[in-house]
Write a protein that holds these residues in place. Structure first.
Motif, mmCIF file in Angstrom:
data_model
loop_
_atom_site.group_PDB
_atom_site.id
_atom_site.type_symbol
_atom_site.label_atom_id
_atom_site.label_comp_id
_atom_site.label_asym_id
_atom_site.label_seq_id
_atom_site.Cartn_x
_atom_site.Cartn_y
_atom_site.Cartn_z
ATOM 1 N N MET A 43 66.764 27.338 36.483
ATOM 2 C CA MET A 43 65.692 26.320 36.741
ATOM 3 C C MET A 43 64.811 26.109 35.555
ATOM 4 N N ALA A 44 64.270 24.923 35.427
ATOM 5 C CA ALA A 44 63.150 24.415 34.460
ATOM 6 C C ALA A 44 61.898 25.326 34.547
ATOM 7 N N VAL A 45 61.551 25.819 33.482
ATOM 8 C CA VAL A 45 60.579 26.661 33.562
ATOM 9 C C VAL A 45 59.089 26.345 32.656
ATOM 10 N N LYS A 46 58.027 26.868 32.976
ATOM 11 C CA LYS A 46 56.920 26.629 31.922
ATOM 12 C C LYS A 46 56.293 28.020 31.555
ATOM 13 N N GLY A 47 56.005 28.173 30.290
ATOM 14 C CA GLY A 47 55.374 29.471 29.910
ATOM 15 C C GLY A 47 54.135 29.150 29.128
ATOM 16 N N ARG A 48 53.293 30.184 29.348
ATOM 17 C CA ARG A 48 51.963 30.023 28.529
ATOM 18 C C ARG A 48 51.577 31.396 28.049
ATOM 19 N N ASP A 49 50.812 31.571 26.954
ATOM 20 C CA ASP A 49 50.148 32.676 26.665
ATOM 21 C C ASP A 49 48.732 33.079 27.519
ATOM 22 N N VAL A 50 48.667 34.159 28.037
ATOM 23 C CA VAL A 50 47.467 34.565 28.749
ATOM 24 C C VAL A 50 46.652 35.719 28.257
ATOM 25 N N THR A 51 45.499 35.768 28.716
ATOM 26 C CA THR A 51 44.740 36.907 28.385
ATOM 27 C C THR A 51 44.300 37.829 29.820
ATOM 28 N N ILE A 52 44.403 38.969 29.748
ATOM 29 C CA ILE A 52 43.946 39.650 31.290
ATOM 30 C C ILE A 52 42.771 40.522 30.993
ATOM 31 N N LYS A 53 41.584 40.431 31.535
ATOM 32 C CA LYS A 53 40.428 41.367 31.449
ATOM 33 C C LYS A 53 40.656 42.471 32.303
ATOM 34 N N THR A 54 40.531 43.626 31.721
ATOM 35 C CA THR A 54 40.427 45.164 32.252
ATOM 36 C C THR A 54 39.241 45.656 31.928
ATOM 37 N N ALA A 55 39.417 47.091 32.591
ATOM 38 C CA ALA A 55 38.268 47.892 32.374
ATOM 39 C C ALA A 55 38.217 48.392 30.840
ATOM 40 N N ALA A 56 39.385 48.444 30.489
ATOM 41 C CA ALA A 56 39.541 48.611 28.968
ATOM 42 C C ALA A 56 39.497 47.700 27.970
ATOM 43 N N GLY A 57 39.261 46.371 28.129
ATOM 44 C CA GLY A 57 39.286 45.373 27.303
ATOM 45 C C GLY A 57 40.179 44.297 27.586
ATOM 46 N N THR A 58 40.613 43.581 26.787
ATOM 47 C CA THR A 58 41.218 42.210 26.961
ATOM 48 C C THR A 58 42.929 42.314 26.482
ATOM 49 N N CYS A 59 43.903 42.217 27.615
ATOM 50 C CA CYS A 59 45.189 42.211 27.309
ATOM 51 C C CYS A 59 45.596 40.859 27.155
ATOM 52 N N ASP A 60 46.644 40.880 25.845
ATOM 53 C CA ASP A 60 47.228 39.458 25.565
ATOM 54 C C ASP A 60 48.609 39.600 26.418
ATOM 55 N N ALA A 61 48.785 38.439 26.838
ATOM 56 C CA ALA A 61 50.382 38.598 27.527
ATOM 57 C C ALA A 61 50.934 37.330 27.594
ATOM 58 N N TYR A 62 52.303 37.201 28.092
ATOM 59 C CA TYR A 62 53.041 35.858 28.215
ATOM 60 C C TYR A 62 53.286 35.620 29.706
ATOM 61 N N PHE A 63 53.153 34.906 30.207
ATOM 62 C CA PHE A 63 53.277 34.294 31.785
ATOM 63 C C PHE A 63 54.192 33.030 31.969
ATOM 64 N N VAL A 64 55.319 33.485 32.536
ATOM 65 C CA VAL A 64 56.288 32.161 32.680
ATOM 66 C C VAL A 64 56.868 32.270 34.131
ATOM 67 N N ALA A 65 57.227 30.895 34.398
ATOM 68 C CA ALA A 65 57.500 30.815 36.095
ATOM 69 C C ALA A 65 58.303 29.265 36.070
ATOM 70 N N PRO A 66 59.085 29.078 37.036
ATOM 71 C CA PRO A 66 59.668 27.761 37.342
ATOM 72 C C PRO A 66 58.523 27.011 37.435
ATOM 73 N N ALA A 67 59.039 25.613 37.011
ATOM 74 C CA ALA A 67 58.081 24.259 36.792
ATOM 75 C C ALA A 67 57.376 24.089 38.168
ATOM 76 N N SER A 68 58.091 24.261 39.163
ATOM 77 C CA SER A 68 57.317 23.902 40.413
ATOM 78 C C SER A 68 57.503 24.917 41.483
ATOM 79 N N GLY A 69 56.813 25.078 42.504
ATOM 80 C CA GLY A 69 57.037 25.838 43.601
ATOM 81 C C GLY A 69 56.490 27.117 43.422
ATOM 82 N N LYS A 70 56.404 27.868 44.588
ATOM 83 C CA LYS A 70 55.899 29.556 44.462
ATOM 84 C C LYS A 70 57.038 30.591 44.563
ATOM 85 N N HIS A 71 56.924 31.408 43.707
ATOM 86 C CA HIS A 71 57.970 32.514 43.483
ATOM 87 C C HIS A 71 57.593 33.859 43.482
ATOM 88 N N PRO A 72 58.658 34.733 43.933
ATOM 89 C CA PRO A 72 58.235 36.198 43.600
ATOM 90 C C PRO A 72 57.841 36.545 42.416
#
Length: 284
Positions: A43-72
């Motif tokens: 499937m065609a996908v789209k990825g992006r760098d993200v940051t996630i706030k936690t009680a311990a700080g800010t986590c850098d991460a990578y999120f990618v998913a199919p370009a359309s629709g909702k998925h597990p």
């Protein structure tokens, strides 16, 4: 689990068990990442760098998913060398098969993923990561697992009506087990690949809390050092009535990531196929 002994073990394997030609190809993998094959129905996908706030700080991460629709969704815990191009490629490939994938920097309390990668050569990166790993206490992992899954559930690409899977490589194996126990109502599948320490009492004690199905792929040299570990894990999961596929692969610790010096394409593809089978069934 990946440590200085495992690194030495793999170096000896490359020098002694492979032909000169194969040794050259294997060591080259450490400096030049293998390009993983794409599925015929990718499937065609789209990825992006993200940051996630936690009680311990800010986590850098990578999120990618199919370009359309909702998925597990799938939460990925990298090996000790952290979030890097190889794991981004693996995340993209998993997304191409229809999953929303979050791959995290497990060492965010100490340093960002780019900072770890810029530490120097493989030995230098290993040293910094080993120090950062000390902060991943059981309490810290609960904070992380719950924060990361909460982030996942807020993403518009995620189908919250379906369960979440989690995978872990090397040191990520125990993190998978802890995640399954920390958020049992959401995590339905756990896959570990050359994960270490899974038979330790702290992790076996968590099994009754879990509601996931498992794929546990064991490296041949890890099994040689602790042949009884897989049986302890199998018994604990069976006692809790948790479905599990546990297999020793004829490959060295670290055989799955495409930038590993002991990357084994045939066995990595087998493990990948078994992972897709697990996710397809458990997250259906």
């Amino acid at each position: 689990m990946c440590d200085e002994h495992t690194e030495a073990d793999n170096a000896a394997f490359l020098k002694g068990a492979l032909s000169r030609r194969a040794f050259g190809a294997a060591t080259a993998a450490a400096g030049a990442m293998i390009v993983l094959p794409r599925a015929a129905n990718a499937m065609a996908v789209k990825g992006r760098d993200v940051t996630i706030k936690t009680a311990a700080g800010t986590c850098d991460a990578y999120f990618v998913a199919p370009a359309s629709g909702k998925h597990p969704a799938v939460l990925v815990w990298p090996d000790i060398f952290g979030l890097r191009p190889a794991f981004r490629q693996m995340a993209d490939r998993l997304a191409e098969s229809g999953y929303a994938v979050l791959t995290v920097n497990p060492f965010y309390r100490s340093l960002t993923a780019p900072a770890l990668a810029a530490s120097g050569d493989r030995d230098a990166i290993f040293g910094k990561a080993a120090e950062a790993r000390k902060l991943l206490t059981p309490e810290a992992v609960i904070v992380d697992a719950t924060s990361f899954i909460a982030f996942i559930d807020k993403q518009p690409e995620v189908d919250r009506k379906r369960g979440i899977g989690t995978t872990g490589y090397c040191m990520g194996g125990p993190l998978v087990m802890q995640t399954c126990a920390a958020v049992p109502g959401r995590v339905r599948a756990g896959g570990t690949f050359h994960g270490g320490g899974l038979a330790a009492d702290p992790f076996l004690a968590l099994v009754p809390k879990m509601q996931a199905s498992f794929l546990i792929a064991v490296a041949q040299n890890d099994d040689a050092k602790a042949p009884g570990d897989k049986d302890k894990v199998r018994a604990a999961l069976a006692a809790a009535n948790r479905p599990a596929e546990i297999e020793v692969y004829p490959a060295q610790h670290g055989w799955c990531p495409p930038d590993s010096p002991v990357y084994d394409q045939a066995q990595a593809e087998k493990a990948w196929g078994r992972l897709l089978a697990l996710l397809g069934k458990a997250l259906a």
